[in-house]
Design a protein around this motif. Sequence first.
Motif, PDB file in Angstrom:
ATOM      1  N   GLY A 131       0.748  -1.308  -0.043  1.00  0.00           N
ATOM      2  CA  GLY A 131      -0.003  -0.020  -0.027  1.00  0.00           C
ATOM      3  C   GLY A 131       0.747   1.124  -0.003  1.00  0.00           C
ATOM      4  N   TRP A 132       2.016   1.242  -0.537  1.00  0.00           N
ATOM      5  CA  TRP A 132       3.080   2.281  -0.507  1.00  0.00           C
ATOM      6  C   TRP A 132       2.285   3.435  -0.828  1.00  0.00           C
ATOM      7  N   ASN A 133       1.842   3.506  -2.144  1.00  0.00           N
ATOM      8  CA  ASN A 133       1.154   4.689  -2.792  1.00  0.00           C
ATOM      9  C   ASN A 133      -0.252   4.852  -2.298  1.00  0.00           C
ATOM     10  N   ASN A 134      -0.954   4.135  -1.621  1.00  0.00           N
ATOM     11  CA  ASN A 134      -2.215   4.263  -1.039  1.00  0.00           C
ATOM     12  C   ASN A 134      -2.435   5.307   0.002  1.00  0.00           C
ATOM     13  N   PRO A 135      -3.195   6.362  -0.242  1.00  0.00           N
ATOM     14  CA  PRO A 135      -3.232   7.547   1.025  1.00  0.00           C
ATOM     15  C   PRO A 135      -3.693   7.066   2.121  1.00  0.00           C
ATOM     16  N   GLY A 136      -4.461   5.770   2.049  1.00  0.00           N
ATOM     17  CA  GLY A 136      -5.249   5.333   3.084  1.00  0.00           C
ATOM     18  C   GLY A 136      -4.185   4.562   4.044  1.00  0.00           C
ATOM     19  N   ILE A 137      -3.027   4.314   3.846  1.00  0.00           N
ATOM     20  CA  ILE A 137      -1.987   3.603   4.462  1.00  0.00           C
ATOM     21  C   ILE A 137      -0.996   4.657   5.346  1.00  0.00           C
ATOM     22  N   ASN A 138      -1.307   4.651   6.535  1.00  0.00           N
ATOM     23  CA  ASN A 138      -0.430   5.456   7.139  1.00  0.00           C
ATOM     24  C   ASN A 138       0.862   5.131   7.578  1.00  0.00           C
ATOM     25  N   GLN A 139       2.073   5.200   6.699  1.00  0.00           N
ATOM     26  CA  GLN A 139       3.123   4.595   6.963  1.00  0.00           C
ATOM     27  C   GLN A 139       3.857   4.938   8.167  1.00  0.00           C
ATOM     28  N   TYR A 142       2.399   2.108  10.253  1.00  0.00           N
ATOM     29  CA  TYR A 142       2.765   0.809   9.940  1.00  0.00           C
ATOM     30  C   TYR A 142       4.250   0.491  10.554  1.00  0.00           C
TER      31      TYR A 142
END
Length: 218
Positions: A131-139, A142
Amino acid sequence: MKRFFGALAAAAVMAAPITVQAQAPVDPTVSVVITDNIFPTGGTGYAQNGGGYSANFTVNFPAPVGDRTFTDYLIWCIDAGRGVTLNQPTNFALYTLADFAATNLGSANGHNPDLADMTRLASLQAALAAGWNNPGINQADYQGSIWSEFDGYANYGNDANLGSIIAGDPYFNVSEYYVLWNGTNQTFLTKISEPSSALLAFAGMGAFLVAVRRRRAS
């Protein structure tokens, strides 16, 4: 020479030498050259750099596989208490994830993660990568959860005020996951495909890394 730190090195907390472990590594001496922090993150509960690194290394797998060389291959930071040096050959032992979990090796704070810990941690890393480029993933959440899981904390950075970490999947398939560990430098997690699918994996990863580098350079 650049140097990135997962956290301040805990010199007083040293893990036991690899040679005395009952659980043998796949390859006890893997020379790894880490070339770039290609997917940098912060980490909730921590004030350090983390994420995914590209690296070059060769692993001597047991027969009939033998040597396999990995170029610009993705390895992921999982130990907040140890650092990493770029562009300098560093020796690691390579364990399967399950075998690493069966040793008494662990994080710089002395926590010894078991198979359940490592399974959840691997699922978090996989979700972060996918999900690296998914704005719903808070890097940062994680990465903070990965570091906290490896450190044995239920809250981000062991700070109850920051709340509970992302739980991870206890049923995640870890059969192709490996750990690079030496007890001094950063501990890394990586996914290595079976030899039959290696060429497809390398081709896909190479194109992915080239695309990322082009975006970063633009």
